[in-house]
Design an enzyme around this catalytic site. Structure first.
Site, short mmCIF file in Angstrom:
data_model
loop_
_atom_site.label_atom_id
_atom_site.label_comp_id
_atom_site.label_asym_id
_atom_site.label_seq_id
_atom_site.Cartn_x
_atom_site.Cartn_y
_atom_site.Cartn_z
N CYS A 89 2.78 -6.55 2.22
CA CYS A 89 3.75 -5.45 2.38
C CYS A 89 4.75 -5.62 3.53
O CYS A 89 5.90 -5.21 3.39
CB CYS A 89 3.01 -4.12 2.47
SG CYS A 89 2.00 -3.78 1.00
N HIS A 230 7.06 1.55 5.50
CA HIS A 230 6.59 1.05 4.20
C HIS A 230 6.17 2.23 3.35
O HIS A 230 5.47 3.14 3.80
CB HIS A 230 5.41 0.10 4.44
CG HIS A 230 4.69 -0.29 3.20
ND1 HIS A 230 5.34 -0.73 2.06
CD2 HIS A 230 3.36 -0.32 2.90
CE1 HIS A 230 4.45 -1.00 1.12
NE2 HIS A 230 3.25 -0.76 1.61
N ASN A 260 4.34 2.06 -4.38
CA ASN A 260 4.20 0.97 -3.43
C ASN A 260 4.76 -0.31 -4.06
O ASN A 260 4.19 -0.83 -5.02
CB ASN A 260 2.72 0.79 -3.07
CG ASN A 260 2.50 -0.25 -1.99
OD1 ASN A 260 3.36 -1.10 -1.74
ND2 ASN A 260 1.34 -0.19 -1.36
#
Length: 303
Positions: A89, A230, A260
């Site tokens: 990520c 994020h 996500n």
């Protein structure tokens, strides 16, 4: 695939309302190409101006060669070195740090940084704990040496802890456990996650990253105009904002629209923030991310 859940359950626990799945003919390279062309047009650079391509992804189109090399060929960026970054990520932040080093060492004057994923291809859609979270997408940015003024990267910070790898990983399908009937039967080619433990570490490490990046930038938290975290889970985002002492009005949130998207998460959020007028020349933005590895990082940029 259907799992035992509901829209209300998903929204309450994650903040996610919709996600995007790449089409059957889309590849990570083709998604990256679309994002790269938009970034290049905004920066006023052409393919031959690019000296390096740094592509953050956890879902490369294939293990050999890199997706960045495929992107280079699609772009016609014949003067560029091209390689992938595997940092999950925070891949876009890690790629920014690498690009900064390439520019500082005069390896390249213009670097294309990309974060791109097809996470739906490594998501177990029978596993409620992960099936509801992940989507596909790509974002890109052009980095160049600042020519006067005080705009650009003010600080960067990256860190990792490989001891925590078992909490979020894709166990099978690599060279240590290649695709086989066993891997398919165990569904170990898909991501596995210990949600509660990951949540706890995400909050702690993103707080650390925020603090360190702000300190390295020589500014205070109240001088940050926009927090771009994020987009994994609204609760993690809220906890990070609370630690940074920032109201949610100063936080970019689009997890509800995309879910996500791993390394694509921050560039997608930056693109939307710019479209909405939340990023203007002089805006101080704090980017922060956490992911499998565990890896985490942050960057402060004056837009």
């Amino acid at each position: 695939q259907r799992v035992d859940t509901s829209d209300q359950w998903i929204v309450e626990r994650t903040g996610i309302r919709e996600r995007h799945r790449a089409g059957p003919d889309d590849t990570v390279a083709s998604l990256s190409l679309t994002a790269a062309r938009i970034a290049m047009a905004k920066a006023g650079v052409g393919p031959l101006d690019i000296g390096a391509i740094v592509l953050g992804t956890a879902t490369p189109d294939r293990l050999l060669p890199s997706t960045a090399c495929d992107l280079q060929a699609l772009m016609g960026a014949h003067n560029a070195a091209a390689f992938d970054i595997s940092a999950a990520c925070p891949g876009f932040i890690y790629a920014i740090v690498v690009a900064e080093g390439l520019i500082a060492s005069e390896q390249a004057d213009t670097v294309l940084v990309v974060g791109a994923e097809k996470l739906t291809t490594i998501t177990d859609h029978t596993d409620r704990s992960t099936a509801i979270l992940f989507g596909d997408g790509a974002g890109a940015a052009i980095l160049q040496r600042v020519k006067g003024g005080d705009r650009g990267l003010l600080s960067t910070f990256i860190k990792s802890d490989g001891r925590l790898a078992p909490l979020l990983l894709r166990p099978g399908g690599g060279s240590s456990d290649p695709i086989s009937e066993k891997v398919i039967r165990e569904r170990s080619q898909f991501m596995k996650m210990a949600g509660r433990e990951v949540f706890k570490h995400a909050v702690l490490t993103m707080a650390e990253a925020c603090d360190e990046a702000i300190k390295r930038a020589g500014i205070t938290a109240d001088q940050v105009d926009l927090l771009v975290p994020h987009q994994a889970n609204i609760r993690i985002i809220e906890a990070t904002a609370k630690h940074a002492g920032m109201p949610m009005s100063k936080v970019m949130v689009n997890v509800d629209r995309y879910g996500n998207t791993s390394s694509a998460s921050i560039p997608l959020a930056l693109a939307q923030a710019e479209q909405e007028g939340r990023l203007k020349p002089g805006t101080v933005a704090l980017l922060v991310a956490f992911g499998a590895g565990f890896t985490w990082g942050a960057a402060v940029v004056r837009w």
